[in-house]
Design a protein around this motif. Structure first.
Motif, mmCIF file in Angstrom:
data_model
loop_
_atom_site.group_PDB
_atom_site.id
_atom_site.type_symbol
_atom_site.label_atom_id
_atom_site.label_comp_id
_atom_site.label_asym_id
_atom_site.label_seq_id
_atom_site.Cartn_x
_atom_site.Cartn_y
_atom_site.Cartn_z
ATOM 1 N N THR A 107 0.816 -1.211 0.000
ATOM 2 C CA THR A 107 0.000 0.000 0.000
ATOM 3 C C THR A 107 0.852 1.263 0.000
ATOM 4 O O THR A 107 0.610 2.190 -0.779
ATOM 5 C CB THR A 107 -0.940 0.009 1.221
ATOM 6 N N LEU A 108 1.847 1.304 0.867
ATOM 7 C CA LEU A 108 2.647 2.517 0.995
ATOM 8 C C LEU A 108 3.637 2.722 -0.141
ATOM 9 O O LEU A 108 4.194 3.815 -0.281
ATOM 10 C CB LEU A 108 3.364 2.532 2.341
ATOM 11 N N CYS A 163 2.804 1.817 -3.407
ATOM 12 C CA CYS A 163 2.106 1.725 -4.689
ATOM 13 C C CYS A 163 2.315 2.979 -5.522
ATOM 14 O O CYS A 163 2.582 4.069 -5.012
ATOM 15 C CB CYS A 163 0.621 1.418 -4.492
ATOM 16 N N ASP A 192 0.274 4.833 -7.078
ATOM 17 C CA ASP A 192 -0.683 5.913 -6.857
ATOM 18 C C ASP A 192 -0.263 6.842 -5.725
ATOM 19 O O ASP A 192 -0.472 8.056 -5.804
ATOM 20 C CB ASP A 192 -2.080 5.356 -6.582
ATOM 21 N N ILE A 193 0.302 6.297 -4.662
ATOM 22 C CA ILE A 193 0.765 7.143 -3.552
ATOM 23 C C ILE A 193 1.885 8.059 -4.048
ATOM 24 O O ILE A 193 1.882 9.262 -3.774
ATOM 25 C CB ILE A 193 1.252 6.293 -2.360
ATOM 26 N N TYR A 194 2.817 7.497 -4.784
ATOM 27 C CA TYR A 194 3.903 8.315 -5.352
ATOM 28 C C TYR A 194 3.323 9.399 -6.262
ATOM 29 O O TYR A 194 3.677 10.572 -6.142
ATOM 30 C CB TYR A 194 4.870 7.421 -6.140
ATOM 31 N N MET A 217 1.539 12.196 -4.234
ATOM 32 C CA MET A 217 2.401 13.057 -3.430
ATOM 33 C C MET A 217 3.389 13.861 -4.278
ATOM 34 O O MET A 217 3.607 15.040 -4.011
ATOM 35 C CB MET A 217 3.159 12.214 -2.400
#
Length: 65
Positions: free
Chosen positions: A28-29, A31, A33-35, A38
């Protein structure tokens, strides 16, 4: 999963986590999409994102030394 298995092998997985939960957290952290959210959308510098990711993953997954 391979990274989590290494953490388990050296006895550093945080108490209360099992392999499945730790793998889910790592997935999750880290993935894409998070990159994207942010760095591309919120305009964090890549270095700031990397530092945050390392700090967050370390505190969530690893036992204190």
């Amino acid at each position: 999963r391979e990274l989590v298995q290494r953490i388990i092998a050296i006895g550093q997985l945080k108490s209360g986590l099992d392999e499945t939960r730790a793998t889910d957290i790592l997935w999750t952290l880290t993935c894409r999409d998070i990159y994207r959210m942010m760095v591309q959308i919120r305009k964090w510098p890549v270095e700031a994102f990397e530092a945050w990711a390392v700090q967050t993953l370390t505190s969530v997954l690893l036992s204190p030394k």
